[in-house]
Write a protein that holds these residues in place. Sequence first.
Motif, PDB file in Angstrom:
ATOM      1  N   ASP A  66      24.175   3.246  20.345  1.00 49.45           N
ATOM      2  CA  ASP A  66      23.776   4.452  20.210  1.00 49.45           C
ATOM      3  C   ASP A  66      22.354   4.807  20.379  1.00 49.45           C
ATOM      4  O   ASP A  66      21.627   5.733  20.974  1.00 49.45           O
ATOM      5  N   LEU A  67      21.514   3.688  20.253  1.00 54.99           N
ATOM      6  CA  LEU A  67      20.249   3.472  20.516  1.00 54.99           C
ATOM      7  C   LEU A  67      19.816   3.539  21.931  1.00 54.99           C
ATOM      8  O   LEU A  67      19.032   4.237  22.540  1.00 54.99           O
ATOM      9  N   ILE A  68      20.534   2.782  22.897  1.00 54.05           N
ATOM     10  CA  ILE A  68      20.615   2.743  24.213  1.00 54.05           C
ATOM     11  C   ILE A  68      20.672   4.371  24.803  1.00 54.05           C
ATOM     12  O   ILE A  68      20.238   4.668  25.895  1.00 54.05           O
ATOM     13  N   ARG A  69      21.880   5.000  24.051  1.00 56.80           N
ATOM     14  CA  ARG A  69      22.097   6.138  24.774  1.00 56.80           C
ATOM     15  C   ARG A  69      21.197   7.113  24.422  1.00 56.80           C
ATOM     16  O   ARG A  69      20.955   8.019  25.267  1.00 56.80           O
ATOM     17  N   ASN A  70      20.639   6.923  23.350  1.00 55.16           N
ATOM     18  CA  ASN A  70      19.481   7.859  22.911  1.00 55.16           C
ATOM     19  C   ASN A  70      17.879   7.881  23.042  1.00 55.16           C
ATOM     20  O   ASN A  70      17.331   8.248  22.570  1.00 55.16           O
ATOM     21  N   VAL A  71      17.679   6.713  23.813  1.00 55.12           N
ATOM     22  CA  VAL A  71      16.331   6.451  24.218  1.00 55.12           C
ATOM     23  C   VAL A  71      15.869   7.689  24.647  1.00 55.12           C
ATOM     24  O   VAL A  71      14.546   8.147  24.308  1.00 55.12           O
ATOM     25  N   PRO A  72      16.246   8.515  25.501  1.00 57.14           N
ATOM     26  CA  PRO A  72      15.572   9.583  26.014  1.00 57.14           C
ATOM     27  C   PRO A  72      15.004  10.551  25.049  1.00 57.14           C
ATOM     28  O   PRO A  72      14.101  11.417  24.929  1.00 57.14           O
ATOM     29  N   GLN A  73      15.995  10.652  24.123  1.00 48.70           N
ATOM     30  CA  GLN A  73      15.707  11.487  22.807  1.00 48.70           C
ATOM     31  C   GLN A  73      14.557  11.180  22.132  1.00 48.70           C
ATOM     32  O   GLN A  73      13.658  11.889  21.778  1.00 48.70           O
ATOM     33  N   LEU A  75      12.468   9.200  23.313  1.00 50.82           N
ATOM     34  CA  LEU A  75      11.111   9.370  23.846  1.00 50.82           C
ATOM     35  C   LEU A  75      10.549  10.973  24.226  1.00 50.82           C
ATOM     36  O   LEU A  75       9.443  11.043  24.364  1.00 50.82           O
ATOM     37  N   LEU A  76      11.538  11.944  24.003  1.00 48.29           N
ATOM     38  CA  LEU A  76      10.909  13.196  24.025  1.00 48.29           C
ATOM     39  C   LEU A  76      10.221  13.546  22.795  1.00 48.29           C
ATOM     40  O   LEU A  76       9.179  14.383  23.022  1.00 48.29           O
ATOM     41  N   PHE A  77      10.229  12.912  21.520  1.00 44.10           N
ATOM     42  CA  PHE A  77       9.721  13.040  20.428  1.00 44.10           C
ATOM     43  C   PHE A  77       8.411  12.610  20.867  1.00 44.10           C
ATOM     44  O   PHE A  77       7.233  13.260  20.399  1.00 44.10           O
ATOM     45  N   GLY A 113       7.235  10.177  30.076  1.00 41.51           N
ATOM     46  CA  GLY A 113       7.899  11.019  31.059  1.00 41.51           C
ATOM     47  C   GLY A 113       8.705  10.233  32.001  1.00 41.51           C
ATOM     48  O   GLY A 113       9.951  10.381  32.508  1.00 41.51           O
ATOM     49  N   THR A 114       7.798   9.263  32.879  1.00 43.80           N
ATOM     50  CA  THR A 114       8.392   8.478  33.972  1.00 43.80           C
ATOM     51  C   THR A 114       9.411   7.548  33.578  1.00 43.80           C
ATOM     52  O   THR A 114      10.526   7.819  34.024  1.00 43.80           O
ATOM     53  N   VAL A 115       9.038   6.974  32.203  1.00 50.33           N
ATOM     54  CA  VAL A 115      10.222   6.033  31.395  1.00 50.33           C
ATOM     55  C   VAL A 115      11.559   6.926  31.493  1.00 50.33           C
ATOM     56  O   VAL A 115      12.436   6.265  31.587  1.00 50.33           O
ATOM     57  N   THR A 116      11.289   8.084  30.869  1.00 44.48           N
ATOM     58  CA  THR A 116      12.460   8.679  30.335  1.00 44.48           C
ATOM     59  C   THR A 116      13.353   9.070  31.740  1.00 44.48           C
ATOM     60  O   THR A 116      14.656   8.998  31.700  1.00 44.48           O
ATOM     61  N   PRO A 142      22.358  14.068  29.360  1.00 49.37           N
ATOM     62  CA  PRO A 142      20.958  13.833  29.423  1.00 49.37           C
ATOM     63  C   PRO A 142      20.233  14.568  30.747  1.00 49.37           C
ATOM     64  O   PRO A 142      18.989  14.244  30.636  1.00 49.37           O
ATOM     65  N   LEU A 143      20.821  15.464  31.174  1.00 49.45           N
ATOM     66  CA  LEU A 143      20.191  16.014  32.281  1.00 49.45           C
ATOM     67  C   LEU A 143      19.069  17.047  31.755  1.00 49.45           C
ATOM     68  O   LEU A 143      17.884  16.927  32.335  1.00 49.45           O
ATOM     69  N   ASP A 144      18.988  17.754  30.502  1.00 50.25           N
ATOM     70  CA  ASP A 144      18.308  18.328  30.056  1.00 50.25           C
ATOM     71  C   ASP A 144      16.795  17.417  29.797  1.00 50.25           C
ATOM     72  O   ASP A 144      15.540  17.911  29.746  1.00 50.25           O
ATOM     73  N   MET A 145      17.162  15.993  29.327  1.00 46.65           N
ATOM     74  CA  MET A 145      15.970  15.236  28.981  1.00 46.65           C
ATOM     75  C   MET A 145      15.067  14.990  30.437  1.00 46.65           C
ATOM     76  O   MET A 145      13.984  14.736  30.407  1.00 46.65           O
ATOM     77  N   MET A 146      15.965  15.019  31.281  1.00 45.97           N
ATOM     78  CA  MET A 146      15.289  14.691  32.929  1.00 45.97           C
ATOM     79  C   MET A 146      14.302  15.803  32.925  1.00 45.97           C
ATOM     80  O   MET A 146      13.202  15.577  33.578  1.00 45.97           O
TER      81      MET A 146
END
Lengths: 329, 380
Positions: A66-73, A75-77, A113-116, A142-146
Amino acid sequence: MKGLFDRSNYLPSEFERKQRTQSFLLCLLIIVFFVASSFVFFYTLYSFADIIGSIVSASPDVAIRDLIRNVPQFLLFFMTFWTLLLLHAAFRKVEGKWEKSIMKDAICIIAFGTVTFLYIIIMRIAGTYLSLVEGSPTALYPLDMMIYSILFIALGVCAILYMKKWQQKWPLVTPSRGPIAKKLRGLYCTFVAFWALFALYGLSGGTLTIFIYDFGSGHDFYGVMLVLAFLMSAVTIGFWEFGYNELKEEKKKELLLPLASISLCLSVVIAALYFLSLGLDLDAPSNAGFGMLPVAFAASVNIATLLAVLAPVIVSVVALVKGLIARKK
Amino acid sequence: MNKKIFISAIPLLSAVLSSCGNTYNYQEHLDDYVRTMKFHDQFNVLQLTDIHWNVNSSTLASKRYLDKVLKESKDHIVATQGNGAKIDLIEITGDQFMLANTYHVRTFVNYFEEKADEYGFRYAVIWGNHDRHGIYNASWLARQFERAPHCIYFEPDDNLYGRSNFVINLTEDGTASTATKWQLANLDSGASFSETAVSPFRDYDYIRDDQVDWWLKEHEKVGDTVPTIAYYHIPQDDNLKAWNAIHNDNAAYKHKLFKLEGFADNGDERFASKFIKEGRNHHLKAAFMGHAHNVDWTVDYEGVVLGLGVKTGTELYYAHIDVNSEDPAMKEGLLSVGINENFDLIGASLVTLRTGEDFELEHLYYNERATGDFAKWVRW
């Protein structure tokens, strides 16, 4: 207390109209990003609570997945929060430090942003994401996170361009503040960071409660007190940081004690009423609105709630003690 | 003037705070709590439990897993009962969501509506403790289920504890005018509560006395000899009593399957529910629940079969069954199922109701694997 409502006691009022407009716009942006950060923080807390749930249930493999899946989330914070820090640095304009702070914050935002962006592409190629719109927490994840990451990178680049090129044409003319005393800087920053997290939790929890609490299900007294208790923590940081801190030094000294007393009275009354409402209706949280209390509910403990309710009391007590010490001196 | 405004605001505030609405007395509306379906011999009830969609879930991956479990169940039913046999009803026994939002709820309901059309089943939804735990209003969640055409759900504004309690009477022709052959009682076992306003911990909820009284009345209405199966989320203290009786006092109850953690019940005698005890005297044949993901242990406890359903899907946590484990509980479980390879304790549970008072129970362990999925049915 009259001084609190007298504009001439505030720093920006001494400056030209342009300066006041800048201060107002920065304040507005800070509010926008504070609200945005609070909601992203709430989602991050949700995500974190679930991951902690997996760990305490002896399923670290699920937690890691779950952590791997949600890294972008996560990072958004960080991107949202760092933007808040950048705006705050511009607003406070600490002498000799603010230019560096803004540059540092902008670089952090671009890096996050770049890492995300890259992370999502790599994970899609690796098959961790079954699709760029595989869903949860939104239909477009995760498209929205991109998309968010591109926007934040652009924001960071604009901040750097402003500092390097555009500043001469459109200078930031808001008032400068003196630096924070060196010996207390670490303690102050840690305290403010924790306070900010509680305020973010309080604002998002309080606001969300209005929409997601099941009002009308017979647990409304608790619901009202929950909203007030949550908002109190956000209001206290808003008041002390953007109200009190904008006062001139002499006014600050004069008003600290009376303001701390009012703040303490209000927070104690709200905390007491909160506990009274809970005492009268022990079934209320879980039946009508435990969505706002992710940690409390996930772990079957009330500590997060207790801390959120008591944070404004602690802040007020600290202010009162400072006021009393200042008066003695 | 200010004083006047303040005084006039008091009744308004009181009205807002009291918000009694049109709460009705459940005892006067017993028929409202009844849903009916047509019974036939070999009526198949598939239990899915603790699906736990949350902000970290991949709904795409989770739906793919559910697709496979439904297909496997359908294929198994056809293989064992013949063409024409199908999943008649799905009981979703709580914790569909945890830390979820409106997107998850809408996706979940749309998914089950689509599958209900495809497979020809109906589905009943029961509240778990974590379903109250999301970025949505609990009443809004209830409305999504109430509006879904294939979903069986009822949530009145009543004086009965829990958000949703209802019975599904399986009758001769599917209407309330013919005799009930089996009754399925769906109870809301709540979430958790503080014993005091400043308690640092929360207690798991339990089936309250008024819920038991309500079910007894519903059961009495269809005839006290009608066999009943109950579905709810949180195990009551009877599961632990049965376990202790077997393991501490050598009681000879038939039991099987895995218990790799506690039942996560209330655990306090002060809050012990009378449901199973009363049910035993009123033709309660079995009670199936969820909540503790690492447990699907099932026991015939003095005439009532108590069992936890197999957790569905990989969200939050689940047990990895290791054939080389030295853990006595794992060994005991493995011995009872006769499986000789490692697998994960996830899947579904199937109850087949027969004419009369008999039913069969099977647990499906379904694991997705890159080398070919693992699917094993174990008969209780």
